[in-house]
Design a protein around this motif. Structure first.
Motif, PDB file in Angstrom:
ATOM      1  N   LEU A  77       7.749  52.988  28.975  1.00 40.41           N
ATOM      2  CA  LEU A  77       6.133  52.678  29.082  1.00 40.41           C
ATOM      3  C   LEU A  77       5.548  52.583  27.709  1.00 40.41           C
ATOM      4  O   LEU A  77       4.750  51.724  27.452  1.00 40.41           O
ATOM      5  CB  LEU A  77       5.647  54.133  29.528  1.00 40.41           C
ATOM      6  CG  LEU A  77       4.100  53.994  29.720  1.00 40.41           C
ATOM      7  CD1 LEU A  77       3.611  52.885  30.570  1.00 40.41           C
ATOM      8  CD2 LEU A  77       3.783  55.550  30.259  1.00 40.41           C
ATOM      9  N   GLN A  78       5.983  53.279  26.752  1.00 42.05           N
ATOM     10  CA  GLN A  78       5.381  53.054  25.333  1.00 42.05           C
ATOM     11  C   GLN A  78       5.530  51.509  24.964  1.00 42.05           C
ATOM     12  O   GLN A  78       4.617  50.987  24.229  1.00 42.05           O
ATOM     13  CB  GLN A  78       6.183  53.836  24.198  1.00 42.05           C
ATOM     14  CG  GLN A  78       5.510  53.921  22.842  1.00 42.05           C
ATOM     15  CD  GLN A  78       6.118  55.059  21.886  1.00 42.05           C
ATOM     16  OE1 GLN A  78       7.209  55.230  22.135  1.00 42.05           O
ATOM     17  NE2 GLN A  78       5.291  55.318  20.902  1.00 42.05           N
ATOM     18  N   SER A  79       6.925  50.895  25.065  1.00 37.79           N
ATOM     19  CA  SER A  79       6.974  49.578  24.444  1.00 37.79           C
ATOM     20  C   SER A  79       6.157  48.615  25.684  1.00 37.79           C
ATOM     21  O   SER A  79       5.771  47.643  25.102  1.00 37.79           O
ATOM     22  CB  SER A  79       8.602  49.282  25.013  1.00 37.79           C
ATOM     23  OG  SER A  79       8.687  48.173  24.613  1.00 37.79           O
ATOM     24  N   ASP A  80       5.990  48.946  26.729  1.00 34.50           N
ATOM     25  CA  ASP A  80       5.300  47.842  27.661  1.00 34.50           C
ATOM     26  C   ASP A  80       3.882  48.070  27.114  1.00 34.50           C
ATOM     27  O   ASP A  80       2.987  46.988  27.185  1.00 34.50           O
ATOM     28  CB  ASP A  80       5.609  48.435  29.083  1.00 34.50           C
ATOM     29  CG  ASP A  80       6.830  47.734  29.669  1.00 34.50           C
ATOM     30  OD1 ASP A  80       7.676  47.213  28.968  1.00 34.50           O
ATOM     31  OD2 ASP A  80       7.363  48.236  30.868  1.00 34.50           O
ATOM     32  N   ILE A  81       3.267  49.323  27.085  1.00 36.39           N
ATOM     33  CA  ILE A  81       1.983  49.442  26.493  1.00 36.39           C
ATOM     34  C   ILE A  81       1.720  48.449  25.250  1.00 36.39           C
ATOM     35  O   ILE A  81       0.759  47.825  25.164  1.00 36.39           O
ATOM     36  CB  ILE A  81       1.505  50.908  26.258  1.00 36.39           C
ATOM     37  CG1 ILE A  81       1.510  51.616  27.743  1.00 36.39           C
ATOM     38  CG2 ILE A  81       0.086  50.742  25.482  1.00 36.39           C
ATOM     39  CD1 ILE A  81       1.212  53.113  27.464  1.00 36.39           C
ATOM     40  N   ASN A  82       2.601  48.659  24.247  1.00 27.71           N
ATOM     41  CA  ASN A  82       2.668  47.907  23.091  1.00 27.71           C
ATOM     42  C   ASN A  82       2.656  46.353  23.341  1.00 27.71           C
ATOM     43  O   ASN A  82       1.697  45.762  23.001  1.00 27.71           O
ATOM     44  CB  ASN A  82       3.643  48.232  22.041  1.00 27.71           C
ATOM     45  CG  ASN A  82       3.374  49.823  21.556  1.00 27.71           C
ATOM     46  OD1 ASN A  82       2.422  50.391  21.807  1.00 27.71           O
ATOM     47  ND2 ASN A  82       4.577  50.361  21.074  1.00 27.71           N
ATOM     48  N   THR A  83       3.425  45.989  24.119  1.00 33.98           N
ATOM     49  CA  THR A  83       3.762  44.547  24.501  1.00 33.98           C
ATOM     50  C   THR A  83       2.307  44.008  25.146  1.00 33.98           C
ATOM     51  O   THR A  83       1.651  42.853  24.858  1.00 33.98           O
ATOM     52  CB  THR A  83       4.863  44.400  25.577  1.00 33.98           C
ATOM     53  OG1 THR A  83       5.990  44.883  24.681  1.00 33.98           O
ATOM     54  CG2 THR A  83       5.049  42.742  25.947  1.00 33.98           C
TER      55      THR A  83
END
Length: 81
Positions: A48-54
């Motif tokens: 989730l953290q990665s997808d929010i950043n992306t």
């Protein structure tokens, strides 16, 4: 998770990949708070953290929307500079 507030609109019109990881995190939080053993919690958190950043970097969501999601689902706090 925080109580419902006036920023719930930040959870609408998300890119599909972010919606999937957000749904996975919601399930992970529910399992963790129920006391059930769930070994993928850390993976769901990082995804989730990665997808929010992306989504933020690609302009699919606004910085305010990204911080709303980080705060609500990841427990992160934006530091004042």
């Amino acid at each position: 998770m925080q109580a419902a507030d006036s920023n719930n609109h930040y959870e609408t019109a998300l890119p599909k990949y972010l919606k999937v990881s957000l749904d996975n995190m919601k399930k992970a939080i529910k399992l963790k708070t129920s006391g059930k053993k769930y070994l993928r919690y850390d993976c769901d958190y990082c995804e989730l953290q990665s997808d929010i950043n992306t989504a933020e970097v690609s302009g699919e969501i606004s910085p305010d929307q990204a911080w709303y999601l980080r705060s609500k689902y990841l427990g992160l706090v934006k530091e004042a500079i």
